[in-house]
Structure formats: C-alpha cells, structure tokens
Write a protein that holds these residues in place. Structure first.
Motif, short mmCIF file in Angstrom:
data_model
loop_
_atom_site.label_atom_id
_atom_site.label_comp_id
_atom_site.label_asym_id
_atom_site.label_seq_id
_atom_site.Cartn_x
_atom_site.Cartn_y
_atom_site.Cartn_z
N GLU A 1 13.15 -14.05 4.41
CA GLU A 1 11.71 -14.31 5.18
C GLU A 1 10.42 -13.87 4.25
O GLU A 1 9.48 -14.48 4.11
N LYS A 2 10.77 -12.57 3.63
CA LYS A 2 9.73 -12.10 2.74
C LYS A 2 9.64 -12.93 1.35
O LYS A 2 8.49 -13.09 1.09
N GLU A 3 10.63 -13.36 0.83
CA GLU A 3 10.68 -14.30 -0.29
C GLU A 3 10.06 -15.42 0.10
O GLU A 3 9.03 -15.95 -0.80
N GLY B 1 -4.67 4.81 -11.21
CA GLY B 1 -4.68 4.91 -10.02
C GLY B 1 -5.70 3.98 -9.27
O GLY B 1 -6.72 3.79 -10.15
N ALA B 2 -5.65 3.65 -8.10
CA ALA B 2 -6.53 2.68 -7.51
C ALA B 2 -6.93 2.93 -6.10
O ALA B 2 -6.13 2.56 -5.29
N GLY B 3 -8.02 3.63 -5.71
CA GLY B 3 -8.40 4.00 -4.35
C GLY B 3 -9.73 3.08 -4.32
O GLY B 3 -10.57 3.92 -4.51
N PHE C 1 2.19 4.14 -0.86
CA PHE C 1 3.31 4.88 -0.87
C PHE C 1 4.08 4.37 0.37
O PHE C 1 4.44 5.35 1.17
N THR C 2 4.14 3.31 0.62
CA THR C 2 4.89 2.75 1.84
C THR C 2 6.56 3.26 2.00
O THR C 2 7.01 3.18 3.01
N GLY C 3 6.89 3.51 0.67
CA GLY C 3 8.13 3.77 0.59
C GLY C 3 8.59 5.34 1.11
O GLY C 3 9.83 5.58 1.14
N HIS D 1 -10.26 -7.01 -1.30
CA HIS D 1 -10.98 -6.07 -2.23
C HIS D 1 -10.21 -4.90 -3.00
O HIS D 1 -10.46 -4.96 -3.97
N THR D 2 -9.34 -4.48 -2.07
CA THR D 2 -8.25 -3.49 -2.91
C THR D 2 -7.52 -4.17 -4.15
O THR D 2 -7.53 -3.74 -5.22
N ALA D 3 -6.95 -5.36 -3.60
CA ALA D 3 -6.19 -6.21 -4.64
C ALA D 3 -7.06 -6.59 -5.89
O ALA D 3 -6.56 -6.21 -6.94
N1 LIG Z 1 -5.34 2.19 -2.46
C1 LIG Z 1 -6.25 1.67 -1.86
O1 LIG Z 1 -7.55 1.54 -1.94
C2 LIG Z 1 -5.53 1.04 -0.74
C3 LIG Z 1 -6.15 0.25 0.36
C4 LIG Z 1 -5.26 -0.49 0.93
C5 LIG Z 1 -4.08 -0.21 1.48
N2 LIG Z 1 -3.43 0.88 0.85
C6 LIG Z 1 -2.29 1.12 0.93
O2 LIG Z 1 -1.27 0.29 0.44
C7 LIG Z 1 0.19 0.27 1.25
C8 LIG Z 1 0.38 -1.14 1.50
O3 LIG Z 1 -0.55 -1.40 2.58
P1 LIG Z 1 -0.03 -3.07 3.52
O4 LIG Z 1 -1.04 -3.28 4.19
O5 LIG Z 1 0.35 -4.07 2.27
O6 LIG Z 1 1.39 -2.45 4.18
P2 LIG Z 1 2.47 -3.55 4.64
O7 LIG Z 1 1.83 -5.17 4.85
O8 LIG Z 1 3.05 -2.93 5.69
O9 LIG Z 1 3.27 -4.01 3.41
C9 LIG Z 1 3.73 -2.65 2.87
C10 LIG Z 1 5.15 -3.31 2.17
O10 LIG Z 1 6.10 -2.27 1.59
C11 LIG Z 1 7.25 -2.50 1.58
N3 LIG Z 1 8.06 -1.28 1.83
C12 LIG Z 1 9.05 -0.71 0.92
N4 LIG Z 1 9.39 0.43 1.63
C13 LIG Z 1 9.09 0.45 2.88
C14 LIG Z 1 9.34 1.24 4.14
N5 LIG Z 1 10.02 2.27 3.87
N6 LIG Z 1 8.31 1.14 5.15
C15 LIG Z 1 7.43 0.16 5.28
N7 LIG Z 1 7.36 -0.75 4.03
C16 LIG Z 1 8.01 -0.68 3.08
C17 LIG Z 1 7.66 -3.47 2.54
O11 LIG Z 1 8.03 -4.64 1.64
P3 LIG Z 1 9.59 -4.85 1.45
O12 LIG Z 1 10.37 -4.84 2.55
O13 LIG Z 1 9.72 -6.24 0.89
O14 LIG Z 1 9.88 -3.94 0.49
C18 LIG Z 1 6.30 -3.96 3.13
O15 LIG Z 1 5.94 -5.40 3.11
C19 LIG Z 1 -0.21 1.24 2.04
O16 LIG Z 1 0.26 2.52 1.77
C20 LIG Z 1 -1.83 1.47 2.11
O17 LIG Z 1 -2.00 2.55 2.94
C21 LIG Z 1 -4.23 1.24 -0.52
#
Ligand SMILES: NC(=O)c1ccc[n+]([C@@H]2O[C@H](COP(=O)([O-])OP(=O)(O)OC[C@H]3O[C@@H](n4cnc5c(N)ncnc54)[C@H](OP(=O)(O)O)[C@@H]3O)[C@@H](O)[C@H]2O)c1
Length: 315
Positions: free
Chosen positions: A170-172, A252-254, A230-232, A120-122
């Motif tokens: 692996e991620k590729e 922004g997308a929340g 902001f996973t970074g 849904h977020t995507a």
């Molecule tokens: N806006 C919204 O409505 C909404 C909804 C859901 C989730 N989110 C947010 O979206 C973000 C991603 O969620 P997700 O479920 O996709 O997470 P995820 O599965 O853990 O994926 C995040 C990706 O971020 C990358 N990354 C780069 N730097 C990192 C670091 N220091 N630590 C961890 N990962 C890092 C990693 O890819 P690489 O290793 O390839 O760089 C990782 O695969 C989160 O912040 C979450 O809170 C937002």
C-alpha cells in the motif's frame, strides 16, 4: 468552541474533547476547516517532544480554514493555511501573520492543513540544506508518510530522479503516486538495490535508526544525507571516518528552528511552493480525514505506522 486537549502524558488516550473559550491575542484568527496531525503530536501526548507546554493544552501545529476578520494582510473570508505551533485541534485557531499563507484554489482545506509543516520542511531539506540540483537522484525514506510524500513531490518538481523506500504494498502505491521513479522495500537489501540503480546524491531521512549507516553507504561522491526525524525510534550515530573516506556529508534540517532565525526564508519557500502547486507538482496526499472527536484515533494511526500522506481532523 470545541477543542481537543492533551490532559495527561499517557499517549493518544490522553486526548479529551472539551469546550473552552476561543483564543484571543495578536495574530490571525482562523475558523478551522481542517487541522493537520503529525508525529510531534504523538510525541507531545507522551511528553517526549522538545516543546512541552503546561497541561492541559490544545495540540495541533497547523490548520487550514477561513480568516475570521480583516487584519493587515488578510480579509475576512480569505482561505488560508497557517502554522500555529499549538492550538490547531480546535474550531478556531490563532496564527502569526508570517506563518499564515493564502491557500491556493487548487487545494482543498485538508490539503491546506497538510501543506506547511511537511512541504516547507521538504523544500528546506532538499534545497536549502541538501543543495539539490536538477538531474540528481534523491532517495526518500518513509516515502509514503507526510514528509516522504512531500519530499517526493517537491524533488520531482525540481527535476530530480526519485527512489522511495517503504515497508508495504500500500505504501509503495502511495509513493508511486507521489512521484517515485523507483520503489524499494525497507525489509529488503535496499542499500544494494539503490546502488544497483546508480546510488543516491541526496537522501532525505525522517526515519533514522538502523538504516542510517546503509544510507551513508548508498551515497555517491559528494552525496548528502539530510537528517529530518527519527520515526524509527533511535537516533543514529555516525562514524565520521565514513564521511572522510567517501567524501559525503551528513546535514541536519530543522525547519522551525532555522526559519525562526531567518524569517525571510519563510516567504521565499512559500513562493517556491506556490510555483510548484501551480505547475501541478505539489498536491498534498491526504491519507485519512477524521472528525475532531476522533483525534486519539488519528494519533494512533500515526503511532502504529499506519498513516499515509497526511492525517487531518475536520472540525
Ligand atoms: N526536521 C524538521 O523540521 C521536521 C519537520 C516535520 C516533521 N519532522 C519529523 O519527521 C518525521 C516524519 O514525520 P511524518 O509526518 O512524515 O511522519 P509519518 O507520516 O508518520 O511517516 C513516517 C514514516 O516513517 C516510517 N517508519 C519507520 N519506522 C517507523 C516506526 N517505528 N514507527 C512509525 N513510522 C516508522 C514509516 O514508513 P514505512 O512504514 O514505509 O517505513 C512512516 O511512513 C517525524 O519524526 C517528525 O517529527 C521533522
């Protein structure tokens, strides 16, 4: 029922297996077959997420399972996917009807637990906020993660060309399976490589941090960066002269905050996703399935940047 609680704010080790009463109240009671684990639960275990329930509490924002009893929209035994906000790391969860959806036959329970938050977020980020048009090029950061794989599948299904940015071999592989036409490495000069590939019209950014300025530089005329997370670790700042000089947008997308104010969008997005599932474009990638008792390991996997696709717990 057995459930996992966050009992203190000390990170993944703050999780405890407990025996507590089943939830009650208005809503759809779901016998949980799979619970989705996401970045917000890692943040919640440290008290760093915007939602801060009183301790102890059962985390877990989404589940897939079987409806316990007949109610207005569902019958006992129906397979559903549900966004419950909290309480998902348990054998039984309570969800609101507007956030409960029939689980298509094509998906198993683990995939159902990977469907709502990320897809849904995507879709919301790509279409409602990002104004994606078929034929555009979409660059996705963190492309092997939960949001990343969802964004790749949905973008491809909507007729976009896709560029993935990831950190490992692996991620590729995961990103290519999820529909990436091109894959770049976050450790390489990906901005120059993206420009050599023709640049991006839309960038989905769940990572933030250092790479944000290079995202702006990778955009074509009328390009949009959609801020998703902001996973970074750091929240980037934008020099707005770049927006003026290059005629680009930062958006922004929340998802949760938006559909809370425009609930009619929930059903519209669900319908669009059902079409993409039926056409074979959307099939959530489940990277790890763990028993409930290993919830802390699930959080550590995400925290250590080791997760691919969605991590699920199977009670
Ligand atoms: N806006 C919204 O409505 C909404 C909804 C859901 C989730 N989110 C947010 O979206 C973000 C991603 O969620 P997700 O479920 O996709 O997470 P995820 O599965 O853990 O994926 C995040 C990706 O971020 C990358 N990354 C780069 N730097 C990192 C670091 N220091 N630590 C961890 N990962 C890092 C990693 O890819 P690489 O290793 O390839 O760089 C990782 O695969 C989160 O912040 C979450 O809170 C937002």
């Amino acid at each position: 029922m057995r459930a996992i609680q966050i009992v203190e704010l000390s990170g993944p080790r703050a999780l405890q297996l407990v025996d507590i009463p089943e939830p009650d109240g208005d809503g759809v009671l779901v016998d949980v077959r799979a619970a989705g684990v996401s970045f917000p639960e890692v943040l919640q275990s440290r008290g760093q997420y915007q939602l801060k329930p009183d301790l102890p509490f059962v985390p877990g924002s989404e589940v897939a399972g079987v409806v316990r009893a007949d109610n207005g929209r569902f019958k006992a035994g129906d397979r559903v996917a549900a966004f419950c906000l909290l309480g998902g790391f348990a054998e039984v969860a309570l969800a609101q009807p507007q956030f409960t959806f029939p689980l298509p036959d094509a998906l198993d329970f683990a995939q159902g637990a990977a469907l709502i938050l990320n897809y849904h977020t995507a879709y919301f980020a790509l279409v409602n906020r990002g104004r994606l048009q078929a034929g555009e090029t979409v660059l996705v950061h963190g492309a092997a993660g939960g949001i990343g794989t969802a964004a790749l599948q949905v973008a491809k299904g909507l007729g976009a060309r896709t560029i993935a940015v990831v950190s490992s071999d692996e991620k590729e592989r995961i990103a290519r399976e999820a529909g990436a036409d091109e894959v770049l490495r976050s450790g390489d000069p990906w901005k120059d490589e993206a420009k050599a590939l023709g640049g991006a019209d839309l960038i989905i950014d769940p990572v933030g941090g250092d790479r944000f300025t290079d995202s702006l530089r990778s955009l074509n005329l009328d390009g949009r960066v959609v801020v998703v997370g902001f996973t970074g670790g750091s929240i980037p700042e934008v020099k707005v002269n770049r927006l003026l000089l290059n005629n680009i947008d930062v958006v922004g997308a929340g998802w949760g905050a938006y559909v809370g104010k425009r609930p009619e969008l929930i059903g519209e997005i669900a319908e669009a996703l059902d079409g993409l599932i039926e056409a074979g474009h959307v099939a959530p990638v489940v990277g790890a399935r763990l028993p409930l008792v290993q919830a802390a390991d699930a959080l550590k996997l995400i925290d250590g940047r080791g997760a691919t696709g969605k991590v699920v717990l199977e009670p």
